[in-house]
Design an enzyme around this catalytic site. Structure first.
Site, PDB file in Angstrom:
ATOM      1  N   GLU A  38       0.807  -1.159  -0.135  1.00  0.00           N
ATOM      2  CA  GLU A  38       0.092  -0.116   0.001  1.00  0.00           C
ATOM      3  C   GLU A  38       0.972   1.149  -0.010  1.00  0.00           C
ATOM      4  O   GLU A  38       1.665   1.388   1.144  1.00  0.00           O
ATOM      5  CB  GLU A  38      -0.895   0.069   1.174  1.00  0.00           C
ATOM      6  CG  GLU A  38      -1.509   1.376   1.552  1.00  0.00           C
ATOM      7  CD  GLU A  38      -2.267   1.325   3.094  1.00  0.00           C
ATOM      8  OE1 GLU A  38      -2.411   2.632   3.226  1.00  0.00           O
ATOM      9  OE2 GLU A  38      -2.428   0.417   3.398  1.00  0.00           O
ATOM     10  N   LYS A  87     -10.479  -2.571   8.240  1.00  0.00           N
ATOM     11  CA  LYS A  87      -9.229  -2.341   8.695  1.00  0.00           C
ATOM     12  C   LYS A  87      -9.450  -1.554  10.069  1.00  0.00           C
ATOM     13  O   LYS A  87     -10.079  -0.640  10.098  1.00  0.00           O
ATOM     14  CB  LYS A  87      -8.393  -1.184   7.792  1.00  0.00           C
ATOM     15  CG  LYS A  87      -7.023  -0.697   8.504  1.00  0.00           C
ATOM     16  CD  LYS A  87      -6.217   0.194   7.710  1.00  0.00           C
ATOM     17  CE  LYS A  87      -6.867   1.732   7.734  1.00  0.00           C
ATOM     18  NZ  LYS A  87      -5.920   2.800   7.247  1.00  0.00           N
TER      19      LYS A  87
END
Length: 218
Positions: free
Chosen positions: A51, A140
């Site tokens: 990411e 998340k």
């Protein structure tokens, strides 16, 4: 078709790379000058989910370059994605998933429209469930380090079907505890990347941390 199945979003599944390795590396820095070198080390070590946060200057340029050259099993995504326009920019650059620090319905909807995975950030059971109902791939848990694996275990008791990825303050030595508590994977920034994104950062130490993280996840 039942009413409940009719309401179920056409969800994009967790990426195969993340599902296999259970670790996503998060690259966040002032600029992306050293990001490609860091990614090369991580990929060589076995990391398959990466990411790059949009708060890093030049992140999407790096995403575009990486998307054209990393092996197909390596998933490059964009983080700190806050708007539908961010989703479109990220996908156009080659991102295969997007991550947000909070529950942003327009981001989740845009990711569904572009058929890429979305991982919104949530802190409470209400936020976790809201993200899932909106169509998130997984949620998340952020910032996870302030909560601990016990919190995840408690949350998963009433919400056992929602895949959760603890992120923020997850140390290598705690990976096993998080997975044992029910995490589908963990997100790792500073505890994994260390100083590697700085001009004189230690890439050898990065490789060692990546190997240790993957071993802990196994």
């Amino acid at each position: 078709m039942t009413e409940s199945s009719a309401r179920e979003p056409d969800r994009v599944p967790v990426g195969a790379g993340l599902a296999a390795t259970r670790v996503v590396a998060i690259l966040r820095a002032e600029n992306a000058d050293r990001a490609e070198a860091v990614v090369d080390v991580l990929v060589e070590a076995g990391i398959r989910s990466l990411e790059l946060t949009l708060t890093t200057k030049g992140a999407l340029d790096v995403v575009e370059r990486l998307a054209s050259r990393v092996p197909p099993e390596v998933e490059v995504g964009a983080g700190t994605v806050l708007t539908a326009a961010d989703v479109d920019r990220s996908v156009d650059a080659g991102a295969r998933f997007v991550v947000s620090p909070s529950v942003e319905p327009e981001v989740i909807a845009a990711a569904l429209r572009r058929r890429i995975a979305s991982y919104p950030g949530a802190f409470t059971p209400t936020e976790i469930n809201a993200a899932w109902q909106a169509g998130a791939t997984a949620v998340k848990l952020f910032p996870a380090g302030r909560l601990g694996p016990g919190y995840l275990k408690d949350v998963r008791a009433p919400l056992p079907d929602i895949p959760v990825v603890p992120t923020g303050g997850v140390g290598i030595d705690a990976i096993g505890e998080w997975l044992a508590a029910g995490a589908v994977a963990v997100g790792m920034g500073g505890p994994l990347i260390g100083d590697a994104l700085t001009p004189d950062g230690d890439l050898r130490a990065l490789a060692e941390r990546a190997a240790a993280a993957l071993e802990a996840a196994r």
